[in-house]
Design a protein around this motif. Structure first.
Motif, PDB file in Angstrom:
ATOM      1  N   ILE B 152       8.841   4.120   2.174  1.00  0.00           N
ATOM      2  CA  ILE B 152       8.455   5.153   2.584  1.00  0.00           C
ATOM      3  C   ILE B 152       8.101   5.703   1.331  1.00  0.00           C
ATOM      4  O   ILE B 152       7.179   6.542   1.639  1.00  0.00           O
ATOM      5  N   SER B 156       4.811   5.419   1.114  1.00  0.00           N
ATOM      6  CA  SER B 156       3.762   6.372   1.525  1.00  0.00           C
ATOM      7  C   SER B 156       3.087   8.076   0.677  1.00  0.00           C
ATOM      8  O   SER B 156       2.271   8.393   0.138  1.00  0.00           O
ATOM      9  N   LEU B 157       4.134   8.291   0.384  1.00  0.00           N
ATOM     10  CA  LEU B 157       4.541   9.766  -0.169  1.00  0.00           C
ATOM     11  C   LEU B 157       4.251   9.786  -0.982  1.00  0.00           C
ATOM     12  O   LEU B 157       3.371  10.761  -1.776  1.00  0.00           O
ATOM     13  N   LEU B 161      -0.337   4.562  -0.474  1.00  0.00           N
ATOM     14  CA  LEU B 161      -0.909   3.392  -0.284  1.00  0.00           C
ATOM     15  C   LEU B 161      -0.441   2.544   1.139  1.00  0.00           C
ATOM     16  O   LEU B 161      -1.928   1.891   1.547  1.00  0.00           O
ATOM     17  N   LEU B 162       0.132   3.234   1.502  1.00  0.00           N
ATOM     18  CA  LEU B 162      -0.141   2.539   2.964  1.00  0.00           C
ATOM     19  C   LEU B 162       1.797   3.091   4.045  1.00  0.00           C
ATOM     20  O   LEU B 162       1.775   4.288   3.884  1.00  0.00           O
ATOM     21  N   SER B 164       2.957   5.166   6.911  1.00  0.00           N
ATOM     22  CA  SER B 164       4.454   5.363   6.884  1.00  0.00           C
ATOM     23  C   SER B 164       5.377   4.762   7.955  1.00  0.00           C
ATOM     24  O   SER B 164       5.977   4.167   7.885  1.00  0.00           O
TER      25      SER B 164
END
Lengths: 522, 332
Positions: B152, B156-157, B161-162, B164
């Motif tokens: 994550i 995410s951070l 890209l994705l 979380s």
């Protein structure tokens, strides 16, 4: 060989689709660039148990109710009752209150709010078969009478000063609630600013603005509660922009990082809750007030607050918390003083006669067990910290951590010595003290009893003058602190962190989300 | 063969029933009950006792068990005490999310583990072998929640890209939209949400399977028939994949089946970290609230899935290894 190529091609397509999704979503395929979408995504720790205000038990349920329902009154951040569905009220005599309802208020199903709905809400709440968790708070209500369409009368069995503070409970529409039966809890209909439109259990709850809201159409078109159980992941989701707002419970270690993030705003206020050690006054060892005082002198509240809670919760003194109007800083509590603790223990006859480092009396070692529940990692640290302090003072201390139902069962049955737990939503000092310290109190787990405290708590209920009530509760609080029925370790803090683009959010000590009706996205 | 399957299927019933009875007794014996949880901290012991009796929880355990089994015989799993919905509906609602995650994780695990295990066995003591065993050691010992949070923080951070947390559109729904309308966004949404939890579970599961494939392959590669295959001039690829791997698969299939069962039983930690609405979290919530009917429902479904998977694994032995098939035939 061909099979391998097929697998590779499928994998490639999936990766491409995923990557395409990344670009698609970051640019926001449907939202025009100039006007931000008026949608707020909130990260919550647990799913709501119900959306029925009468049955709401957990904090998430109360947040759902904040959006979907209105009470007769709402409590402002100073906890003063303000007009909501009732525009005005008057106390006719000590046991009779009359409320005038706002006219033309619409429920989400289009029906109009009337006095019958108010009567129905409270009648069902008070019916023991309805199993309302907070029924005992409303027990002094003898009867609710619908005088006419817009006037309702509450008749009490005894004078009950905290009543107004509890009348912020959501009003349900009689016809719809009766028709829905048990399913009302998942398909609620209220008068609030938002309608609950979709609920995927354990995942998300979606709300839409209610255009006929009596307080004006909310600016937000949509609110989504996303259930994210892990505190750190919830904070990460806020930082990554996957949610716009999160609130307590949060891990203390995450807060400095959130505060340092220029995209986020972190607000903190005193919550209406405290964390405490409950002393079982019926226990053969602890019924001696000197032993209780000794143990209280071994609780280093400052260190617990600064290290385990990193200042998020502050050192506590009494059940009257700072967010309460009855709060007083002048209440004296036993300070951390191991030397004094030893004196008290010696006075009670506990001395180390055999030189093994453990205090004893009549050939029996001084053993104390500390219990708490496993859901809160901070409380586990607190009991371990206390165990260490107790051992240093020559007490054989043991720790027992079990999950909540097992722990609560033991505490309620009086099967404990010391237990660390907390109280929340203490909107009135009566709520923080009557059930806890009155000899007939429903939650007096430690069987504490003092006739003077009983008398004061009865008087506090019956008196409406706020200055008089302040005096009463402060005196009662000083007695329970002196006699160590509870050792209040911490006053709980309430933290909200949100994206800077969220504007108009007002932090509330009771964690209320009522201000979302006025929030906009910049 | 059919007789074998029928016999094994018939055995599932007593297993599932046994699990249900054990869990019923256990959950009722541990302290705390739904009446207490429902009424909260404010209720007096008398109020709790009243509700307990109204809910029939003060009846002898044998009587409660009897009425539970009677309802079960009618196919009635009861109604969740806290959610007010039929247990069967609640469990079926969460099951697709769990299946989606389990299948995706297992796919990742097998796609990584089988080639890696085969290569490290064939090239034993080479750099590839050491590296893959290092990966396996790391994967087995790495806590799932830590790997999850790590993913994550990076995906995410750091790189954005994705997403979380949470589950996007159901995978099959996304796929259906893509096939029907050509719109790939719902499927992309589903895959983007699925990637990290599936990777987390997939990588740790892959580690376990890699070790299994490697040791099983090593054993087979030293067998006479492999030497014979080589001696008769079969290409190395055919020797490894047709002769060796097929024989090495038996223990691998067992562990894959068991792991798949565990994944379907709910990967509670991963579901919690990624806020994935699966059956594991449903069961945990039910246990912490002492929602007896819901606990029973979750356990029943998981036990059933586990038993069916076990059956599938046993049946697959006969497809992979003719000796087993003949053994069954002889016994019959």
């Amino acid at each position: 060989m061909r099979k391998n190529k097929l697998v590779l091609a499928t994998a490639l397509v999936l990766v491409l689709v995923t990557m395409a999704g990344c670009r698609g979503s970051s640019s926001g395929p449907s939202a025009p660039a100039s006007e931000p979408r008026q949608e707020l995504r909130v990260g919550l720790d647990v799913d709501a148990g119900t959306a029925d205000p009468r049955l709401a038990r957990d904090t998430s349920a109360r947040r759902v109710v904040d959006l979907v329902f209105n009470g007769l009154v709402w409590l402002d951040p100073e906890l003063k009752p303000q007009p909501a569905l009732a525009t005005s009220w008057r106390q006719i005599d000590p046991t009779t209150w009359e409320f005038t309802l706002r006219e033309g208020v619409k429920f989400h199903d289009g029906s109009e709010l009337t006095a019958e709905d108010v009567k129905y809400t409270y009648d069902t709440l008070l019916d023991p078969a309805f199993k309302a968790p907070y029924r005992s708070l409303y027990a002094p209500i003898k009867e609710v009478i619908a005088l006419d369409k817009y006037h309702v009368r509450f008749v009490l069995s005894q004078p009950y000063a905290p009543l107004l503070s509890y009348l912020d409970m959501g009003i349900v529409p009689r016809a719809a609630a009766q028709a829905a039966g048990d399913s009302f809890g998942t398909k609620p209909i209220g008068t609030g600013p938002f309608k609950l439109v979709k609920w995927e259990k354990n995942n998300r709850i979606e709300f839409e603005a209610f255009p006929d809201y009596w307080g004006g159409v909310p600016k937000l078109e949509k609110v989504t509660f996303l259930i994210i159980p892990d505190n750190t992941v919830r904070a990460a989701a806020l930082e990554a922009g996957d949610v716009d707002l999160i609130h307590s419970p949060l891990s203390a270690q995450d807060i400095p990082r959130l505060q340092a993030n220029p995209k986020l705003k972190v607000e903190k206020t005193n919550a209406l809750g405290f964390t405490y050690v409950s002393f079982n006054c019926a226990d053969p060892i602890l019924k001696d007030v000197r032993v209780r005082r000794a143990l209280a002198h071994l609780i280093d509240k400052k260190t617990i607050s600064s290290t385990i809670y990193q200042g998020m919760d502050t050192p506590g003194k009494s059940p009257l918390v700072p967010a309460m109007w009855a709060y007083s800083d002048e209440i004296k509590d036993p300070e951390y003083d191991p030397a004094r603790a030893r004196e008290f223990l010696a006075q009670a006859g506990w001395k180390d006669t055999d030189g093994d480092g453990v205090l004893d009396r009549g050939g029996k070692k001084l053993t104390i067990s500390l219990k708490t529940h496993s859901e809160d990692p901070n409380r586990i640290q607190v009991v371990e910290f206390l165990q260490n302090e107790f051992r240093k003072a020559g007490i054989e201390a043991t720790v027992e951590t079990t999950e909540w139902p097992t722990f609560r069962d033991a505490v309620q049955k009086g099967d404990y010595q010391l237990a660390v737990l907390g109280w929340l939503a203490l909107v009135d000092p009566d709520r923080a003290m009557y059930n806890q310290f009155h000899s007939r109190g429903a939650s007096n787990d430690g069987k504490y009893s003092n006739p003077r405290v009983d008398e004061l708590l009865e008087k506090g209920r019956a008196t409406t003058d706020i200055e008089e009530r302040k005096k009463i509760y402060r005196e009662a609080a000083q007695i329970v602190v002196d006699e160590v029925a509870y050792a209040v370790i911490l006053y709980q803090g309430y933290v909200v962190a949100y994206n800077q683009k969220v504007s108009g959010f007002q932090i509330h000590p009771n964690a209320s989300f009522a201000s979302l009706a006025r929030v906009t996205i910049k | 063969m059919l007789g074998y399957i029928a016999k094994r299927t018939a055995l599932i019933l007593p297993v599932v029933l046994g699990v249900c009875v054990i869990v019923f007794v256990l959950i009722h014996l541990i302290p705390g009950d739904p009446a207490m949880v429902m009424l909260g901290q404010d209720a007096s012991p008398e109020e709790v006792a009243r509700l307990r009796s109204a809910m029939g929880l003060d009846r002898p355990l044998a009587v409660q068990l009897g009425s539970f089994l009677l309802r079960l015989a009618h196919g009635d799993l009861g109604v969740s005490i806290f959610q007010g919905e039929p247990v069967s509906r609640l469990v079926l609602k969460q099951l697709p999310a769990t299946c989606e995650l389990a299948v995706a994780s297992m796919l990742i695990a097998v796609l990584i583990a089988v080639p890696l295990g085969v290569i490290s066995a064939v090239k034993q003591h080479s750099l590839v072998d050491v590296a893959s065993m290092g990966f396996a050691q790391l994967g087995v010992s790495m806590p799932v929640f830590w790997l999850g949070v790590l993913l994550i923080l990076n995906f995410s951070l750091r790189w954005g890209l994705l997403p979380s947390v949470g589950r996007g559109k159901p995978f099959l729904e996304g796929l259906a939209v893509l096939l029907r309308t050509g719109d790939y966004l719902p499927l992309a949404d589903s895959l983007r949400h699925l990637t990290m939890p599936a990777l987390t579970l997939g990588l740790t599961t892959a580690a376990l399977i890699t070790r299994m494939v490697r040791s099983s392959m090593l054993e087979v590669l030293h067998q006479d028939y492999v030497r014979t295959a080589r001696a008769k001039g079969a290409p190395e690829r055919a020797v490894i994949y047709r002769h060796a791997l097929r024989n090495a698969l038996l223990p691998v299939v067992t562990i894959v089946g068991m792991q798949f069962g565990a994944l379907l039983g709910g990967a509670v930690v991963t579901e919690t970290v990624f806020a994935w609405p699966g059956i594991g979290r449903l069961a945990i919530t039910a246990i912490s609230q002492r929602d007896f009917p819901l606990v029973q429902g979750c356990v029943l479904v998981v036990a059933l899935v586990f038993s069916l998977l076990n059956l599938a694994v046993d049946v697959s032995y006969t497809l992979i290894d003719p000796r087993v098939r003949h053994g069954i035939a002889q016994r019959q």
